[in-house]
Scaffold this motif. Structure first.
Motif, short mmCIF file in Angstrom:
data_model
loop_
_atom_site.label_atom_id
_atom_site.label_comp_id
_atom_site.label_asym_id
_atom_site.label_seq_id
_atom_site.Cartn_x
_atom_site.Cartn_y
_atom_site.Cartn_z
N SER A 1 5.44 3.15 2.45
CA SER A 1 4.68 1.99 1.97
C SER A 1 4.49 1.00 3.11
CB SER A 1 5.40 1.30 0.80
OG SER A 1 6.63 0.75 1.23
N LEU A 2 3.55 0.11 2.94
CA LEU A 2 3.27 -0.92 3.93
C LEU A 2 2.87 -2.19 3.20
CD1 LEU A 2 2.74 -1.79 6.93
CD2 LEU A 2 0.36 -1.10 6.56
N THR A 3 3.53 -3.30 3.53
CA THR A 3 3.18 -4.60 2.95
C THR A 3 2.22 -5.31 3.89
OG1 THR A 3 5.35 -4.76 1.90
CG2 THR A 3 4.06 -6.79 2.07
N LEU B 1 0.84 -1.20 0.00
CA LEU B 1 0.00 0.00 0.00
C LEU B 1 0.87 1.25 0.00
CD1 LEU B 1 -2.64 -1.03 2.70
CD2 LEU B 1 -2.66 -1.50 0.24
N ARG B 2 0.46 2.23 -0.80
CA ARG B 2 1.16 3.51 -0.87
C ARG B 2 0.14 4.63 -0.99
NH1 ARG B 2 4.28 0.08 -4.15
NH2 ARG B 2 6.46 -0.15 -3.48
N GLY B 3 0.59 5.84 -0.75
CA GLY B 3 -0.24 7.02 -0.97
C GLY B 3 -1.53 7.02 -0.18
N SER B 4 -2.63 7.35 -0.87
CA SER B 4 -3.92 7.46 -0.19
C SER B 4 -4.39 6.12 0.37
CB SER B 4 -4.97 8.02 -1.16
OG SER B 4 -5.12 7.16 -2.29
N GLU B 5 -4.11 5.03 -0.34
CA GLU B 5 -4.49 3.70 0.16
C GLU B 5 -3.81 3.43 1.50
OE1 GLU B 5 -3.52 0.88 -2.84
OE2 GLU B 5 -5.42 1.12 -3.91
N LEU B 6 -2.52 3.79 1.59
CA LEU B 6 -1.77 3.58 2.83
C LEU B 6 -2.33 4.45 3.95
CD1 LEU B 6 0.58 2.49 4.50
CD2 LEU B 6 2.04 4.25 3.48
N ARG B 7 -2.64 5.71 3.65
CA ARG B 7 -3.17 6.61 4.68
C ARG B 7 -4.52 6.11 5.19
NH1 ARG B 7 -0.91 10.37 1.10
NH2 ARG B 7 -2.92 10.76 0.09
N ASP B 8 -5.39 5.70 4.28
CA ASP B 8 -6.70 5.19 4.70
C ASP B 8 -6.55 3.93 5.55
OD1 ASP B 8 -7.97 7.20 3.34
OD2 ASP B 8 -8.38 6.00 1.55
N PHE B 9 -5.66 3.04 5.13
CA PHE B 9 -5.48 1.78 5.85
C PHE B 9 -4.90 2.02 7.23
CE2 PHE B 9 -3.40 -2.17 7.03
CZ PHE B 9 -4.34 -3.14 6.66
N GLU B 10 -3.89 2.86 7.32
CA GLU B 10 -3.24 3.11 8.61
C GLU B 10 -4.16 3.84 9.57
OE1 GLU B 10 0.59 4.96 7.79
OE2 GLU B 10 1.52 3.03 8.25
N ARG C 1 -8.97 -2.72 0.27
CA ARG C 1 -9.70 -1.46 0.36
C ARG C 1 -10.63 -1.47 1.56
NH1 ARG C 1 -13.35 2.30 -3.12
NH2 ARG C 1 -13.84 2.76 -0.97
N HIS C 2 -11.22 -0.33 1.88
CA HIS C 2 -12.20 -0.22 2.96
C HIS C 2 -13.42 0.53 2.45
CE1 HIS C 2 -8.84 -1.33 5.50
NE2 HIS C 2 -9.64 -1.43 6.53
N VAL C 3 -14.58 0.20 2.97
CA VAL C 3 -15.77 0.99 2.72
C VAL C 3 -15.69 2.22 3.64
CG1 VAL C 3 -18.28 1.09 2.89
CG2 VAL C 3 -17.16 -1.00 2.08
N LEU C 4 -15.72 3.40 3.05
CA LEU C 4 -15.52 4.64 3.80
C LEU C 4 -16.83 5.17 4.38
CD1 LEU C 4 -13.05 6.35 1.30
CD2 LEU C 4 -12.51 4.91 3.27
#
Length: 345
Positions: free
Chosen positions: A94-96, A74-83, A280-283
């Motif tokens: 990034s995060l694996t 995960l990078r960028g916005s995907e990483l921020r949302d996940f974290e 992904r996540h449902v926001l």
């Protein structure tokens, strides 16, 4: 019975048993992130009792295989949302992350770990038990063509998942008999291909359609298009006693609702279907939109948000306040496998 070391050598054999993630639980508990679906590199290393560097080196050697079985970077916005939903915020780029399938895949590749060895042993014990289970005595009541199809399928399965992988390993380690083993493998693969063709011919005659390869429940769902996924969910509603099931489609003026139906006792059901990527996540905004569409516009008694991924904490809070049932990836898998949703009873 196959020795557990064969899993280290044969990708074909590893792929054939990837759905048996219960083998992890038989050895020890796997701690998951708050989404209930993923772990980090550090958590994988802790589970297998090895250094993180060992996991990173393994990932470098087998990146394609692991990525195909649930690992994601995960990078960028995907990483921020996940974290924001799972981890304390940091400045990492990034995060694996790994699914349970990927963790099992790692266990089939990791050599210097006693935990991994135990996982492989449990995995093959379960596979052996399935393969040696007595055949149902009622099989004699099947028509001859159905019986042939069963036998073809079982033989093909054994050849593809056991015989060919074992020959691959022997060829890689053999000396004088290498050419003989390669010739034998070619003969086995020809037999396997003929059995597959015969199986398909029988299946077309009996059901009028091609036979799809048997995969795990969630793997089958991940392979669906958005339209197939909506039809799958509609089928689950019908299976659980719902009537008047209607699909609106992506361009059918659904106004935020993909499916409507009625429960057996007459309650109105509204469903939103999202076949997102597993990481992904449902926001919260997506949940708010569905809440308005289902409860205000449709005046639904039962609102289901069905997704192939997890939900953020904020979206779950909105769902709880608004009376929406969030059917996340794990619950979807159980529902698809036969468990009835409590809200539909």
């Amino acid at each position: 019975m196959i020795n557990e070391s064969v899993l280290l050598e044969s990708r074909t054999l590893r792929t054939s048993v990837l759905e048996r993630t219960e083998a992890l639980d038989k050895v020890k508990a796997l701690s998951l992130l708050p989404d209930g679906l993923h772990v980090t590199t550090a958590m994988v290393a802790t589970f297998y009792e090895v250094a993180e560097t060992a996991i990173r080196q393994l990932v470098q050697r087998h990146r394609d295989e692991l990525a195909g079985n649930g690992m994601a970077v995960l990078r960028g916005s995907e990483l921020r949302d996940f974290e924001s939903d799972n981890l304390s915020l940091s400045k990492r780029r990034s995060l694996t992350i790994y699914s349970r399938r990927t963790v099992l895949n790692v266990g089939m590749l990791l050599r210097d770990s006693e935990v991994a060895r135990q996982v492989r042993t449990h995995l093959l014990d379960s596979e052996y038990e399935v393969r040696t289970r007595p055949v149902d005595n009622s099989i004699h009541r099947l028509r001859r063509d159905e019986f042939d199809e069963r036998i073809d399928s079982r033989i093909t399965d054994v050849l593809g998942k056991t015989v060919v992988p074992m020959l691959n390993v022997l060829i890689e380690t053999s000396g004088e008999q290498r050419h003989e083993l390669i010739s034998l493998r070619e003969d086995v693969q020809q037999i396997q291909q003929r059995l597959v063709e015969h199986d398909l011919q029988l299946s077309r005659l009996q059901r009028g359609q091609d036979v799809k390869a048997l995969t795990g429940v969630i793997g089958t769902i991940d392979a669906m298009t958005w339209k197939e996924f909506e039809q799958h969910v509609a089928g689950l509603l019908r299976r659980d006693g719902c009537t008047d099931v209607e699909l609106y489609g992506r361009h059918g003026g659904d106004r935020g609702v993909d499916i409507t139906a009625r429960t057996a006792d007459g309650r109105v059901v509204a469903v939103q279907c999202k076949n997102f990527a597993p990481f992904r996540h449902v926001l919260s905004g997506e949940m708010q939109k569905f809440l308005g569409a289902s409860k205000v516009l449709r005046q639904a008694d039962v609102a289901l948000y069905v997704a192939t991924c997890a939900f953020t904490r904020e979206s779950l809070a909105i769902a709880a306040l608004g009376g929406v049932t969030a059917v996340h990836r794990g619950l979807l898998e159980a529902w698809s496998a036969g468990v009835r949703l409590q809200v539909l009873r």
